[in-house]
Design an enzyme around this catalytic site. Structure first.
Site, PDB file in Angstrom:
ATOM      1  N   HIS A  55     155.953 -18.046  26.913  1.00 54.50           N
ATOM      2  CA  HIS A  55     156.720 -18.145  25.773  1.00 54.50           C
ATOM      3  C   HIS A  55     158.212 -18.065  26.426  1.00 54.50           C
ATOM      4  CE1 HIS A  55     155.869 -13.608  26.060  1.00 54.50           C
ATOM      5  NE2 HIS A  55     157.393 -13.736  25.968  1.00 54.50           N
TER       6      HIS A  55
HETATM    7  P1  TYD Z   1     153.393 -10.942  23.649  1.00 54.01           P
HETATM    8  O1  TYD Z   1     154.636 -10.646  24.237  1.00 54.01           O
HETATM    9  O2  TYD Z   1     153.050 -12.087  23.039  1.00 54.01           O
HETATM   10  O3  TYD Z   1     152.186 -10.844  25.159  1.00 54.01           O
HETATM   11  P2  TYD Z   1     152.341 -11.910  26.602  1.00 54.01           P
HETATM   12  O4  TYD Z   1     153.459 -12.570  26.498  1.00 54.01           O
HETATM   13  O5  TYD Z   1     152.353 -10.866  27.472  1.00 54.01           O
HETATM   14  O6  TYD Z   1     150.881 -12.492  26.431  1.00 54.01           O
HETATM   15  O7  TYD Z   1     152.691  -9.727  22.878  1.00 54.01           O
HETATM   16  C1  TYD Z   1     151.371  -9.772  22.676  1.00 54.01           C
HETATM   17  C2  TYD Z   1     151.285  -8.866  21.316  1.00 54.01           C
HETATM   18  O8  TYD Z   1     151.569  -7.277  21.780  1.00 54.01           O
HETATM   19  C3  TYD Z   1     151.953  -9.197  20.473  1.00 54.01           C
HETATM   20  O9  TYD Z   1     151.189  -9.657  19.143  1.00 54.01           O
HETATM   21  C4  TYD Z   1     152.963  -8.116  19.870  1.00 54.01           C
HETATM   22  C5  TYD Z   1     152.435  -6.945  20.844  1.00 54.01           C
HETATM   23  N1  TYD Z   1     153.761  -6.341  21.599  1.00 54.01           N
HETATM   24  C6  TYD Z   1     154.442  -5.253  20.759  1.00 54.01           C
HETATM   25  O10 TYD Z   1     153.907  -4.751  19.981  1.00 54.01           O
HETATM   26  N2  TYD Z   1     155.491  -4.696  21.397  1.00 54.01           N
HETATM   27  C7  TYD Z   1     155.978  -4.934  22.786  1.00 54.01           C
HETATM   28  O11 TYD Z   1     157.080  -4.909  23.276  1.00 54.01           O
HETATM   29  C8  TYD Z   1     155.463  -6.381  23.104  1.00 54.01           C
HETATM   30  C9  TYD Z   1     155.806  -6.827  24.526  1.00 54.01           C
HETATM   31  C10 TYD Z   1     154.359  -6.801  22.605  1.00 54.01           C
END
Ligand code: TYD
Length: 138
Positions: A55
């Site tokens: 992303h």
């Molecule tokens: P995401 O940023 O999509 O993870 P990655 O890019 O590492 O695969 O986040 C995954 C899930 O975690 C998302 O549904 C929301 C939660 N999340 C939080 O609640 N707080 C945060 O600060 C982050 C980064 C994620």
């Protein structure tokens, strides 16, 4: 958002060396991290072969540290890709906003520590590569 992969950089963090182990401390306002830290989170228990990220963020700036183990981060600005390997807890990768990122090749037990310039906001995410490319055109 005009950021390019060349706006990202590896930052060497201070290390207090001791025979009993090292300490790295980062204080807000000391100019080590090029933004005010509003959030800290970390990824752990990452299964082998898994990748994360995929992303971009519209405004969020981040500093990523391999607090334990190692992993690769590939950044993409829509034109150029750049891959960094993080494997030492005293180096951080600074990422400006507006870059597509993917994290992979996590070693067993890796901990990916992230300092971020803002609280979690769903609206700040660009989750498809097409929407990212569109965003970069504006
Ligand atoms: P995401 O940023 O999509 O993870 P990655 O890019 O590492 O695969 O986040 C995954 C899930 O975690 C998302 O549904 C929301 C939660 N999340 C939080 O609640 N707080 C945060 O600060 C982050 C980064 C994620």
């Amino acid at each position: 958002m005009k950021s390019s992969v060349y706006d990202s950089s590896i930052i060497e963090l201070p290390k207090v060396h001791n025979v009993a182990g090292n300490i790295t401390a980062i204080n807000n306002g000391e100019g080590i991290v090029p933004f005010e830290v509003k959030r800290l989170y970390y990824l752990y228990d990452i299964p082998g072969g898994e990748s994360r990220g995929a992303h971009a963020h519209k405004k969020l700036e981040q500093l990523i540290i391999a607090a334990s183990g190692s992993f690769d981060i590939t950044l993409d600005d829509g034109l150029t890709r750049r891959t960094f390997q993080l494997s030492r807890p005293y180096y951080g990768l600074y990422m400006p906003a507006g870059l597509w990122r993917e994290l992979n090749n996590f070693s067993s037990g890796a901990i990916c520590l992230v300092m971020a310039s803002a609280k979690y906001s769903k609206k700040d995410y660009l989750r498809s590569y097409d929407s990212f490319l569109n965003y970069k055109k504006v």
